[in-house]
Enzyme design. Structure first.
Site, PDB file in Angstrom:
ATOM      1  N   SER A 132      23.149  21.222  57.285  1.00 19.45           N
ATOM      2  CA  SER A 132      24.216  21.521  56.330  1.00 19.45           C
ATOM      3  C   SER A 132      25.070  20.263  56.180  1.00 19.45           C
ATOM      4  CB  SER A 132      25.029  22.721  56.798  1.00 19.45           C
ATOM      5  OG  SER A 132      25.601  22.411  58.025  1.00 19.45           O
ATOM      6  N   GLU A 146      26.857  14.643  43.026  1.00 17.22           N
ATOM      7  CA  GLU A 146      26.126  15.747  42.395  1.00 17.22           C
ATOM      8  C   GLU A 146      26.983  17.001  42.427  1.00 17.22           C
ATOM      9  OE1 GLU A 146      22.452  16.299  44.578  1.00 17.22           O
ATOM     10  OE2 GLU A 146      22.306  14.127  44.762  1.00 17.22           O
ATOM     11  N   LYS A 173      27.665  20.691  43.487  1.00 18.13           N
ATOM     12  CA  LYS A 173      27.224  21.533  44.608  1.00 18.13           C
ATOM     13  C   LYS A 173      27.010  22.943  44.067  1.00 18.13           C
ATOM     14  CE  LYS A 173      28.234  22.650  49.407  1.00 18.13           C
ATOM     15  NZ  LYS A 173      28.210  24.102  49.356  1.00 18.13           N
ATOM     16  N   ASP A 212      26.231  26.736  43.722  1.00 13.97           N
ATOM     17  CA  ASP A 212      26.569  27.839  44.618  1.00 13.97           C
ATOM     18  C   ASP A 212      25.447  28.874  44.602  1.00 13.97           C
ATOM     19  OD1 ASP A 212      27.998  29.331  46.354  1.00 13.97           O
ATOM     20  OD2 ASP A 212      29.501  30.011  44.910  1.00 13.97           O
ATOM     21  N   TYR A 246      17.411  19.070  44.657  1.00 11.89           N
ATOM     22  CA  TYR A 246      18.355  17.969  44.908  1.00 11.89           C
ATOM     23  C   TYR A 246      17.918  17.007  45.998  1.00 11.89           C
ATOM     24  CZ  TYR A 246      19.898  21.287  48.474  1.00 11.89           C
ATOM     25  OH  TYR A 246      19.938  22.166  49.517  1.00 11.89           O
ATOM     26  N   LYS A 269      34.787  20.359  48.746  1.00  9.08           N
ATOM     27  CA  LYS A 269      34.953  21.766  48.376  1.00  9.08           C
ATOM     28  C   LYS A 269      36.116  21.926  47.406  1.00  9.08           C
ATOM     29  CE  LYS A 269      31.935  23.978  51.061  1.00  9.08           C
ATOM     30  NZ  LYS A 269      31.828  25.092  51.947  1.00  9.08           N
ATOM     31  N   CYS A 285      53.542  61.033  38.639  1.00  7.60           N
ATOM     32  CA  CYS A 285      52.125  60.692  38.530  1.00  7.60           C
ATOM     33  C   CYS A 285      51.746  60.518  37.056  1.00  7.60           C
ATOM     34  CB  CYS A 285      51.282  61.793  39.162  1.00  7.60           C
ATOM     35  SG  CYS A 285      49.530  61.577  38.866  1.00  7.60           S
ATOM     36  N   CYS A 318      49.292  63.729  36.294  1.00  7.81           N
ATOM     37  CA  CYS A 318      49.646  65.152  36.390  1.00  7.81           C
ATOM     38  C   CYS A 318      51.151  65.362  36.388  1.00  7.81           C
ATOM     39  CB  CYS A 318      49.026  65.779  37.632  1.00  7.81           C
ATOM     40  SG  CYS A 318      49.827  65.255  39.154  1.00  7.81           S
ATOM     41  N   CYS A 368      50.480  60.449  44.872  1.00  4.86           N
ATOM     42  CA  CYS A 368      50.562  61.741  44.209  1.00  4.86           C
ATOM     43  C   CYS A 368      49.946  62.714  45.195  1.00  4.86           C
ATOM     44  CB  CYS A 368      49.752  61.707  42.911  1.00  4.86           C
ATOM     45  SG  CYS A 368      49.460  63.356  42.264  1.00  4.86           S
ATOM     46  N   CYS A 384      45.626  67.380  41.111  1.00  3.55           N
ATOM     47  CA  CYS A 384      45.806  66.318  40.111  1.00  3.55           C
ATOM     48  C   CYS A 384      44.429  65.876  39.620  1.00  3.55           C
ATOM     49  CB  CYS A 384      46.540  65.142  40.746  1.00  3.55           C
ATOM     50  SG  CYS A 384      46.503  63.646  39.733  1.00  3.55           S
TER      51      CYS A 384
END
Ligand code: IVH
Length: 668
Positions: free
Chosen positions: A83, A114, A116, A118, A223, A311, A405, A408, A423, A428
C-alpha cells in the site's frame, strides 16, 4: 454450417468485437451502436453454443460471465502488492520531496502524478499476451482468484497487442453513472441502496457468480507493472505508455513534474475539479519516475519510499438551506432534514442533508435561509457541518421545531435523557408505516420487492395496518394496485411466504421494539430460543443477560405487555410465521477459538474485509462485536484511520491489534 465456416466466422466476430470493445471502453470512441455490438455478440454466442469445441477462454463471449464458482481460490502474489504512505497537505508533500532528494544520487528527480482511483486493487497476469489470471490484493501477499469476474470488465484486454508475459496492477471501479443507475433501479424495486461506488465494485468482484459481476458495468484503470519479462523500460512514465500500447486502459490525467511546487499546484487543482470526473477519486498518487531512483529509495515494511498517496479532505460545498422538514421514524423519533438549494457534491446532486436532531440545529445556530457547509463522508445522505454566519443578510429566520406531530397532530414529547422529540401516539400513521418498512427490511424479515414505495402504497390503500396483515394479502387485491403486474405480485407473494421460515432473531428485530437492534435481537433469540419464552421473560431475567441493560429490559417487557402486540403475534402465528431460533445456540458456539466469549470492537477502515464480514467471522467463532469500547471490551481491531475508539482502548489498556493480526487470528 460446417465447422470450418463456423471457425472462420467466429474468428471474424471475435476480432470485430475486440476492436469495438477497445474503441468503446478504452478509447471512449464508439464506432458502432450498442445494438450492432449486441448483435455481433449474440451471433458469436450462438455459434459457440452450436460448436462448443470452438470455444476459447479468450473469446470476448466470456464477458457475459461464466458459471458460478463454489469459492475463490487463493493466489500468491509473486511481487507483494503494497500500500502507499499518506500525505495530507502541501507540507507533507514537501517533506516527501525532501526525503526523496536526500536519498537519491542525482538531482534531476521527476515525479509522475496520477489520480488515485477509489476502487479495488487488482493484479492481472498475462502469458504470451493472453490473460490467464486476475486476483484481489488480499493481505498483499495472498489474494483471491477473481479471474472470471475480471473477464467481464470490458475495458480489460483478454489478449494484448504483443505476446508478452506480464503482471500488471490496477484499480477496478464503478463509474458514477453506472452507480446511480444501479441505485435508481434498486430504489424502484424497494431494495436497499448502496452507499458508494467503491463498495459496489468490491462487492461485485467478490461475487461467486460472474453473471452478477457482468451486470455491474465495472471499469478498470491500470497503473503499474508488477513483473515484465524482456522489456527494457527505465521509468514509470514510460511503463505507463508501454501499458497503453499493449492495449490497457491507462488514465489520461497523468502528468510528470520536476518540482514539488508544480506537483502541489496540480494536486490542489484536482482537489477542486474532482467532482467533474465521471468516477470517484480519493486522492492523488505521486511516484518518483526513474526506476533507478525508485531502486535507491526502496521500501519500508509496508510501502515504497518512492511514492505517496495525497488524500483529499472529505469534499465540502456551500449552499443555501431553504427549509427544514421533519419526519417521523418508526420509533416515533422526529428528525429534522435540511432542504437545500440543489448543489453538486462528490459527483451527485445533493438536495437534502441530515441535521440529526434539534440540539444540533441549536448548537450550530442554523437558521432558515443560511449559507451552510455540507459534507459527504461515504454516506448516502450528506450532513450539514456548519453555518457561514458572516454571509447572513438579515432575512434568515430562526427555526422552531414543531410542537405537534406532522402526521397525526399529537403533541410531541421529549423523553428523559433523550435528544430526540417523539410522537408517542402508537396509531400515528407515520409510526405504523415506518414500522412496516422496518419489518420488511434486509436485516429484519428481508422481504424482497417490498420497499418503502410498495409499503406506502399498501398502507395508503388500507391493505395493511400492522405487520401481520402482510401475511394475509390476497393476489387479487395486489393485482388491482397501480404498477403491479402479475409477475411482480407472484414474486412478492413468494418472498412474503419465504420470510415465514426466517429464524427468530429476524422477527424479533423486525418487530421494532425500542432499543432492540439486530444484535440484541440475536442475543435474545439465542438465549430464549422461542418467541413465546421471550414474551414471558421478566425484567430480571433480561437484565441477567450480558448485553441487555435495564433500559432495554424495561422496553422489552413494556412492549410485550401491550395487548395489541399480542393480537399481532397471534396473527403471525396463525399465518405460520416461524417463532423459533434456528442458528447455533450459545452453548454450541465454539469455545476453543481466540474469539470465544470475547467482546471485540472494530474501528477504522478495514481493507480486506467488510465490517459485516469481520463481524460474521467473529460471531462464527463464538465472539461478540460491540460498537463501543468499555472496560468489558477484550479486543480492539484497529483499521486504517482509527480514531477515538482506538484512543479509548489505549486509555483503558484494552488489547489492540491491526487488521493483519486480526486476519492471522481468524485463520489460526
Ligand atoms: S500505486 C506500491 N497508483 O491506492 C503501491 N495506486 O495504497 C502501488 N490506487 O489500493 C499503488 N489509484 O490500488 C497506485 N494511480 C494509482 C492508484 C492506486 C488507486 C490504490 C491502490 C491501492 C491504494 C494504495
Amino acid at each position: 454450417m460446417e465447422q470450418i465456416t463456423a471457425q472462420k466466422r467466429i474468428n471474424e466476430l471475435r476480432e470485430l468485437i475486440n476492436k469495438h470493445n477497445y474503441l468503446y471502453y478504452v478509447k471512449d470512441n464508439p464506432q458502432i451502436s450498442d445494438q450492432e455490438y449486441d448483435q455481433l455478440m449474440k451471433e458469436l454466442i450462438q455459434l459457440e453454443t452450436a460448436f462448443p469445441e470452438l470455444k476459447t477462454e479468450d473469446s470476448p463471449s466470456v464477458r457475459v460471465g461464466g458459471e458460478p464458482l463454489p469459492f475463490f481460490e487463493k493466489v500468491e502474489h509473486r511481487v507483494p502488492m503494497l500500500s502507499l504512505g499518506n500525505s495530507f497537505g502541501a507540507d507533507d508533500l514537501r517533506d516527501f520531496d525532501r526525503r526523496v532528494r536526500q536519498n537519491v544520487s542525482t538531482e534531476d528527480v521527476r515525479y509522475v502524478c496520477e489520480l488515485k482511483i477509489d476502487g479495488l486493487a487488482v493484479s492481472l497476469r498475462y502469458e504470451d499476451g493472453v490473460f490467464i489470471q486476475g486476483a484481489t490484493r488480499g493481505d498483499g501477499s495472498i489474494g483471491e482468484d477473481i479471474t472470471q469476474n475480471l473477464k467481464t470488465i470490458r475495458s480489460m484486454p483478454l489478449r494484448l497487442t504483443e505476446p508478452v508475459s506480464i503482471e500488471v496492477r490496477g484499480e477496478a471501479f464503478m463509474p458514477r453513472r453506472a452507480f446511480e443507475k444501479l441505485n435508481r433501479i434498486r430504489e424502484e424495486k424497494g431494495e436497499q441502496l448502496f452507499a458508494n461506488p467503491r463498495n459496489v465494485a468490491a462487492g461485485s468482484l467478490r461475487q461467486l457468480d460472474p453473471k452478477l459481476a457482468a451486470e455491474r458495468e465495472l471499469d478498470l484503470f491500470i497503473y503499474g507493472i508488477g513483473i515484465v519479462e524482456g522489456h527494457p523500460i527505465d521509468s514509470h512514465s514510460k511503463g505507463l505508455d508501454y501499458l497503453e500500447q499493449m492495449g490497457f486502459k491507462v488514465n489520461q490525467e497523468r502528468r510528470v513534474f520536476s518540482s514539488i511546487e508544480d506537483v502541489i499546484a496540480f494536486v490542489e487543482g484536482w482537489t477542486e475539479k474532482r467532482g467533474q470526473l465521471p468516477y470517484d477519486i480519493d486522492g492523488m498518487v505521486i511516484k518518483v519516475d526513474s526506476y533507478a531512483h525508485q531502486g535507491e529509495l526502496g521500501f519500508t515494511a509496508k510501502s515504497p519510499r518512492w511514492a505517496t498517496a495525497y488524500k483529499f479532505p472529505a469534499e465540502e460545498v456551500v449552499t443555501i438551506l431553504e427549509d427544514i422538514e421533519v419526519s417521523v421514524g418508526r420509533t416515533g423519533a422526529v428528525t429534522p432534514t435540511a432542504i437545500l438549494k440543489p448543489v453538486s457534491l462528490a459527483g451527485t446532486t445533493v438536495k437534502r442533508a441530515s441535521l440529526h436532531n434539534e440540539d444540533i440545529i441549536r448548537e450550530k445556530g442554523i437558521m432558515i435561509g443560511d449559507h451552510v457547509i455540507v459534507k459527504k463522508a461515504g454516506d448516502i445522505i450528506p450532513e450539514v457541518v456548519g453555518v457561514l454566519a458572516e454571509r447572513r443578510t438579515g432575512s434568515e429566520r430562526p427555526y422552531v421545531m414543531p410542537a405537534h406531530c406532522p402526521e397525526c397532530e399529537s403533541e410531541l414529547v421529549r423523553l428523559e435523557d433523550e435528544v430526540a422529540l417523539r410522537c408517542i401516539n402508537p396509531s400515528c400513521p407515520a409510526h405504523i408505516r415506518e414500522g412496516l418498512i422496518h419489518f420488511v427490511s434486509r436485516n429484519a424479515m428481508n422481504i424482497d420487492g417490498l420497499g418503502e414505495k410498495v409499503i406506502t402504497q399498501l398502507f395508503n390503500h388500507e391493505l395493511i395496518q400492522n405487520v401481520a396483515d402482510l401475511y394475509f394479502l390476497k393476489r387479487e387485491e395486489l393485482l388491482a394496485l397501480e404498477r403491479m403486474g402479475a409477475k411482480s405480485v407472484d414474486n412478492l407473494l413468494a418472498a412474503i411466504e419465504a420470510s415465514k421460515q426466517n429464524s427468530m432473531e429476524k422477527l424479533v428485530f423486525g418487530l421494532g421494539i425500542r432499543l432492540v437492534g439486530a444484535k440484541a435481537a440475536k442475543t435474545l433469540s439465542q438465549t430464549f430460543l422461542t418467541l413465546d419464552r421471550l414474551v414471558e421473560a421478566s425484567e430480571e431475567e433480561l437484565i441477567a443477560i450480558d448485553e441487555i441493560g435495564p433500559k432495554m429490559a424495561h422496553s422489552i417487557v413494556a412492549y410485550f405487555a401491550n395487548s395489541a402486540v399480542h393480537e399481532t403475534l397471534e396473527k403471525l402465528r396463525q399465518a405460520g410465521v416461524n417463532f423459533e431460533y434456528k442458528g447455533p445456540r450459545v452453548e454450541e458456539l465454539p469455545t476453543d477459538s481466540a474469539f470465544a466469549g470475547k467482546t471485540v470492537v472494530l474501528t477504522g477502515t478495514l481493507e480486506q474485509l467488510s465490517r459485516k464480514e469481520a463481524q460474521a467471522a467473529i460471531e462464527e467463532r463464538g465472539g461478540k462485536v460491540s460498537g463501543s469500547v468499555s472496560a468489558k471490551t477484550d479486543l480492539v481491531v484497529a483499521g486504517e484511520a482509527a480514531g477515538s475508539k482506538l484512543k479509548k482502548a489505549q486509555e483503558l489498556n484494552v488489547k489492540v491489534i491491526t487488521e493483519e493480526e486480526f486476519i492471522a487470528l481468524l485463520q489460526s
